[in-house]
Design a protein around this motif. Structure first.
Motif, short mmCIF file in Angstrom:
data_model
loop_
_atom_site.label_atom_id
_atom_site.label_comp_id
_atom_site.label_asym_id
_atom_site.label_seq_id
_atom_site.Cartn_x
_atom_site.Cartn_y
_atom_site.Cartn_z
N ARG A 1 0.86 -1.20 0.00
CA ARG A 1 0.00 0.00 0.00
C ARG A 1 0.89 1.23 0.00
NH1 ARG A 1 -3.83 -1.87 4.92
NH2 ARG A 1 -4.89 -3.56 3.82
N LEU A 2 0.71 2.08 -0.99
CA LEU A 2 1.49 3.31 -1.10
C LEU A 2 0.55 4.51 -1.05
CD1 LEU A 2 3.85 2.29 -4.03
CD2 LEU A 2 4.29 2.13 -1.59
N THR A 3 0.85 5.46 -0.18
CA THR A 3 0.10 6.71 -0.14
C THR A 3 1.11 7.85 -0.17
OG1 THR A 3 0.09 6.97 2.28
CG2 THR A 3 -1.68 5.64 1.31
N GLU A 4 0.61 9.07 -0.15
CA GLU A 4 1.50 10.23 -0.14
C GLU A 4 2.26 10.33 1.16
OE1 GLU A 4 -0.67 13.78 -1.07
OE2 GLU A 4 -1.30 13.01 -3.01
N ARG A 5 1.73 9.73 2.24
CA ARG A 5 2.34 9.87 3.56
C ARG A 5 3.11 8.65 4.06
NH1 ARG A 5 -2.90 12.18 6.09
NH2 ARG A 5 -3.08 14.04 4.85
N GLU A 6 2.79 7.46 3.53
CA GLU A 6 3.45 6.26 4.04
C GLU A 6 3.48 5.16 2.99
OE1 GLU A 6 1.18 5.23 7.48
OE2 GLU A 6 -0.48 4.46 6.32
N ARG A 7 4.37 4.19 3.26
CA ARG A 7 4.51 3.00 2.42
C ARG A 7 4.41 1.81 3.35
NH1 ARG A 7 10.30 4.32 0.49
NH2 ARG A 7 10.37 4.99 2.64
N THR A 8 3.45 0.92 3.07
CA THR A 8 3.21 -0.22 3.95
C THR A 8 3.17 -1.51 3.15
OG1 THR A 8 1.86 1.18 5.40
CG2 THR A 8 1.64 -1.19 5.68
N VAL A 9 3.85 -2.53 3.67
CA VAL A 9 3.81 -3.87 3.09
C VAL A 9 3.23 -4.80 4.14
CG1 VAL A 9 5.18 -5.82 2.24
CG2 VAL A 9 5.78 -3.49 1.57
N ILE A 10 2.24 -5.60 3.76
CA ILE A 10 1.66 -6.60 4.65
C ILE A 10 2.14 -7.96 4.16
CG2 ILE A 10 -0.44 -7.62 5.58
CD1 ILE A 10 -0.83 -4.29 4.08
N LEU A 11 2.98 -8.61 4.97
CA LEU A 11 3.48 -9.94 4.62
C LEU A 11 2.51 -10.95 5.21
CD1 LEU A 11 5.70 -11.76 3.39
CD2 LEU A 11 6.85 -11.66 5.61
N ASP A 12 1.66 -11.54 4.36
CA ASP A 12 0.67 -12.51 4.82
C ASP A 12 1.30 -13.86 5.13
OD1 ASP A 12 -1.61 -10.75 4.61
OD2 ASP A 12 -1.45 -10.96 2.44
N ARG A 13 2.29 -14.25 4.30
CA ARG A 13 3.02 -15.50 4.55
C ARG A 13 4.28 -15.50 3.70
NH1 ARG A 13 -0.72 -17.55 0.81
NH2 ARG A 13 0.37 -18.32 -1.03
N GLY A 14 5.23 -16.32 4.12
CA GLY A 14 6.43 -16.50 3.33
C GLY A 14 7.59 -15.65 3.81
N GLU A 15 8.51 -15.36 2.86
CA GLU A 15 9.76 -14.68 3.19
C GLU A 15 10.07 -13.65 2.11
OE1 GLU A 15 14.20 -15.99 4.64
OE2 GLU A 15 13.13 -17.34 3.28
N ALA A 16 10.52 -12.48 2.55
CA ALA A 16 10.86 -11.43 1.59
C ALA A 16 12.07 -10.65 2.10
CB ALA A 16 9.68 -10.48 1.39
N PHE A 17 12.92 -10.26 1.15
CA PHE A 17 14.09 -9.45 1.45
C PHE A 17 13.80 -8.04 0.96
CE2 PHE A 17 18.18 -7.60 0.15
CZ PHE A 17 18.88 -7.70 1.35
N PHE A 18 14.07 -7.05 1.80
CA PHE A 18 13.74 -5.65 1.50
C PHE A 18 14.99 -4.81 1.38
CE2 PHE A 18 10.22 -7.57 3.68
CZ PHE A 18 9.10 -7.09 3.02
N ARG A 19 15.12 -4.08 0.27
CA ARG A 19 16.14 -3.03 0.10
C ARG A 19 15.36 -1.74 -0.03
NH1 ARG A 19 19.49 -4.66 -4.84
NH2 ARG A 19 17.76 -6.07 -5.06
N VAL A 20 15.22 -1.05 1.09
CA VAL A 20 14.31 0.09 1.18
C VAL A 20 15.03 1.37 0.80
CG1 VAL A 20 12.81 1.41 2.71
CG2 VAL A 20 12.99 -1.07 2.98
N ARG A 21 14.41 2.13 -0.07
CA ARG A 21 14.88 3.49 -0.39
C ARG A 21 14.31 4.38 0.72
NH1 ARG A 21 16.47 5.94 -5.26
NH2 ARG A 21 17.52 3.93 -5.40
N HIS A 22 15.19 4.83 1.60
CA HIS A 22 14.76 5.61 2.76
C HIS A 22 14.18 6.95 2.34
CE1 HIS A 22 14.51 6.70 6.92
NE2 HIS A 22 15.16 7.83 6.68
N ASP A 23 13.06 7.32 2.96
CA ASP A 23 12.40 8.60 2.72
C ASP A 23 11.74 9.00 4.03
OD1 ASP A 23 10.79 10.75 2.05
OD2 ASP A 23 9.89 9.78 0.29
N ALA A 24 12.36 9.92 4.77
CA ALA A 24 11.86 10.32 6.09
C ALA A 24 10.45 10.89 6.01
CB ALA A 24 12.81 11.33 6.73
N SER A 25 10.06 11.46 4.88
CA SER A 25 8.72 12.03 4.76
C SER A 25 7.65 10.97 4.47
CB SER A 25 8.69 13.10 3.67
OG SER A 25 8.87 12.51 2.40
N ARG A 26 8.07 9.77 4.07
CA ARG A 26 7.15 8.66 3.80
C ARG A 26 7.71 7.40 4.42
NH1 ARG A 26 6.27 7.79 -2.20
NH2 ARG A 26 4.71 6.36 -1.48
#
Length: 178
Positions: free
Chosen positions: A69-94
């Motif tokens: 889920r991406l909005t103007e204010r935040e970025r959210t990932v819901i991991l329902d099951r399994g495994e994921a590796f994240f390389r996050v582009r940091h953004d203090a405003s989001r």
């Protein structure tokens, strides 16, 4: 007479057209501000790399299901099951957060892996830092992770372990097809 009537008719049509444009524009703004949700999944034995519009990359391991889920204010990932590796582009405003069961991982500029199945939750930090807390954002039991930290939760037990770089790389072998 007639010129005045034509002018009034033109003015009324113009006003009506502007009203329609205003309503359409307002509707588009409301629609655009609604969070968009994308669903991604892999089959057993499958792998997938997702590139988000913000530059974040997510690698899904086998039998994984997550929602973004991406909005103007935040970025959210819901991991329902399994495994994921994240390389996050940091953004203090989001802020970027991953929800996995009853835990939330908030990016503070990092690379990390999250695994969730029916009996176990695990997050291991590879680079940077991240905060682990409750999904509602409360920080009653928040833990700030450093590279090499791994948090494992089984049932009601939460254990923080240190993992060597080699151990982390071995566990992430699935990213290289191992």
């Amino acid at each position: 007479g007639r010129t005045g009537a034509r002018f009034l008719s033109f003015t009324a049509r113009t006003a009506a057209a502007l009203s329609v444009l205003a309503v359409v524009g307002a509707g588009a703004m409301v629609w655009q501000s609604q969070p968009s949700e994308q669903t991604y999944s892999t089959d057993v034995g499958g792998r997938e790399v997702i590139s988000l519009v913000d530059g974040t990359k997510i690698e899904l391991n086998t039998d994984t299901h997550l929602r973004v889920r991406l909005t103007e204010r935040e970025r959210t990932v819901i991991l329902d099951r399994g495994e994921a590796f994240f390389r996050v582009r940091h953004d203090a405003s989001r802020p970027f957060a991953v929800l996995a069961g009853n835990r939330r991982i908030v990016d503070l500029g990092t690379k990390f892996v999250v695994r969730r199945d029916a009996k176990r939750f695990e997050v291991a930090l590879v680079e940077g830092s991240a905060r682990l807390d409750a999904p509602d954002g409360t920080i009653r039991q928040a833990v700030v992770l450093a590279p090499g930290d791994a948090v494992v939760e089984t049932g009601r037990t939460l254990v923080i372990k240190r993992k060597s770089t080699g151990a982390l790389l071995d566990e992430l072998g699935w990213r290289r097809g191992v």
